[in-house]
Scaffold this active site. Sequence first.
Site: not given
Length: 815
Positions: A531, A598
């Site tokens: 990322e 999530h």
Amino acid sequence: MNTLTGFTNRTVQNHHPESDRETILNDYRIVHRSRWTSIIARQEVFSGKAKFGIFGDGKEVAQVALAHAFRKGDFRSGYYRDQTLMFSLGLLTLEEYFAQLYGHADLSYEPNFGGRAMTGHFATRLLNPDGSWKNQRASINSAADLSPTAGQMPRLVGLALASKLYRSLPGLEDLSALFSDNGNEIAFGTIGNAACAEGIFWEAINAVGVLQAPMLLSIWDDGYGISVPNELQIVKGDIFAILKGFQRKQNKPGIDISTVRGWDYPQLCRTFLAAAETVRRTHTPAIVHVSELTQPQGHSTSGSQERYKPAERLKWEREYDCVGKMREWMVKNAIATPEELNEIEAEEKRLVLDMRDRAWAVFQTPLQNDRDVLLDIIDESADAAPEPSRLEEISDALGNIKYPIRRDLLAAAGEALIALNRGPEESKRKLAAWKKEQERVASERYDTHLYSVSCESALRKRPVSPVYSPDSPAKAGFEILNACFDAAFARYPHLVAMGEDIGRLGDVNQGFAGLQSRYGALRVMDTGIREATIVGQAIGLALRGFKPIADIQYLDYLLYAIETISDDLASLRWRTCGGQKSPVIIRTRGHRLEGIWHSGSPMAGIINLVKGVYVCVPRDAVQAAGFYNTIFDSDDSALIIEVLNAYRKRSIMPDNIGEFSIPLGVPEIIRTGRDVTVVTYGACCAPAQEAAGQLSGVGIEVELIDVRTLIPFDLNGVIVDSLKKTGRILFLDEDCPGGATAYMMQRVIEEGGGFHWLDSAPRTLTAKEHRPAYGSDGDYFSKPSREQIFEAVYEIMREACPARFPDLEGRDLPT
Ligand SMILES: Cc1ncc(C[n+]2csc(CCOP(=O)(O)OP(=O)(O)O)c2C)c(N)n1
């Protein structure tokens, strides 16, 4: 081959039309200029004229050698030891160096950061004053340094990749004129040995090796990271040995790795020139490990290396000081006599002292002038004041400060205003006016350029309304986004996207479905799971004219990139005082789904760390498309957080999906009501809408506002206007208590003056303090539900009118 120097005339003459000898003498000059700069700058700190010093001593010879490998159009992404490189490349003057050391907040003297960053941090001005790009091909360019070790690495990936894209992608002719000569540019990186222990270092090296982009990284290895030796930093205590695994092999892509001693001038020149030639021609990345470097003055002005380096090491450092070694080599090879070199050294010392004095004079003169003006005002006030003694004291104290700074002036003005509290109005007014003007100028010096103010600013974009017709189709959220991206890729040849699973798969929710096959693998790029360097890749590309979308698979994983976003991207325009921009779009998806990783919504963490990047929190795919279209067309950076459970939700897709746009900072009233204002965003809009329907059933009319962007926040006071009507307000989201709801409350109640319109205490409703638990029940009991929203609003109304709204649990009924 020149037998004296050991490297060919041809290679050196690549950059220097003079004879070899002149080149070498000039390098020696710069080496000394830089060494004297370090020594004298250190004295400036200890004499109290400057606050802190961190210098490039010990790395001078390697850097003059490296400078020969640069060409116009190239980029540097380095760190605070690179003053010699900057001097050699002609990107930094001595006066500018000292201006930065003093913190001179004036771009005409300190063009790197306008006094906003500490000494030893370098940047070139990539933008014209109106915010448009300068021609990068006409100059050598430097990205803006940052202090976090290895922080320069993620964007180095993108700076290098840009050359590859310019060499490979069609349709970039217009941009190329400003940014690239067929991708022939190298992205040069520099880093210290100890910073190579950072995770983002390895992430970036791996990424650039996979991408095969033209990077040439120099590692300045002086054996330590402040006090901690290599043995405790890197396996085997040897970064070169460990990097060997990346070595390019025949027919197997990789990185060319070489090592060279940092005091061996001819070998350094040969190594850098040879490495650069291959990188430029073949786009194969390279790393040059420069060993046996020293740090004659220690790490910085705070601390002494004698405390942690053994005597043996210090002795070695004195013997192998690169400046002495270069001199030895020049004398031995009869390039110059000791007398000639002494003369150069003396001349350079004089030059550095002269430039220091000049920089100090231009820094001090306006301060002294401002002090004189202030002293006159205070003295005049004292003459008119009934009790002048305190004012005289303030005036004397200010007059006696040897090197006044503006803080001293403002503090004295503040004290004088207190002393004048009961004094003559005229004196007070004059002093207050002086103070106000100083504050205004200070705000220009330090507060400007957090966001774009150019004509491409996202806030200047005229919104384009969505167009609907009887034929407008109902589409799932992912299809709406897909159509928006498709239109954008077709329209903007410099739009590129990168992220995990976005290419072949079309992203985990299909927003990019089919786009790689339509626009190619270099425009819709699958990346490794990395990322920080996905964002870095985008930053580097945007610095070189591209419009990148960095796709972060889930909002929860943005945290891996948050350092790069916060330290580099978000602060870039501000810290360079409008000298650089990197208009990156970060696309991610989050809020409600399943479990801790999530369905997180760490919004307050994000918004407080990324000031400088706009933050859009659209409630559905149509809204998201509207924001993308605004941002595609602007030179601001933005983070757009899509709502995970909006991808399957069907909505009518506007006919102009590729054009319609939504302005930033304009909340939308999605339900009107007279009783309570509910302020929310993103995924919470849906349960809030349901709760509002239920509340209407019991006689409570909610005004439901979707703020739509957290940064900027409600630029026109829509929420306060609603509060004027309702007098009651609930801030709702699924961040933790005291998170983004507290931010919204501060904006509305304190900054917007909403306090004046409150008839009830303002309230917040948030997720629990812990992370969201797994499964639908975990979600239900972790995050605000429709029932909780109903109860929270009902409770506000019951408190105000208990007679109309009985307790839901019957507690106020007689027992
Ligand atoms: C992320 C981060 N951690 C810690 C520091 C504090 N710090 C500044 S320089 C430094 C040592 C760096 O050593 P090295 O990379 O070898 O570079 P050198 O200063 O020796 O050239 C440290 C720990 C920092 N700036 N950033």
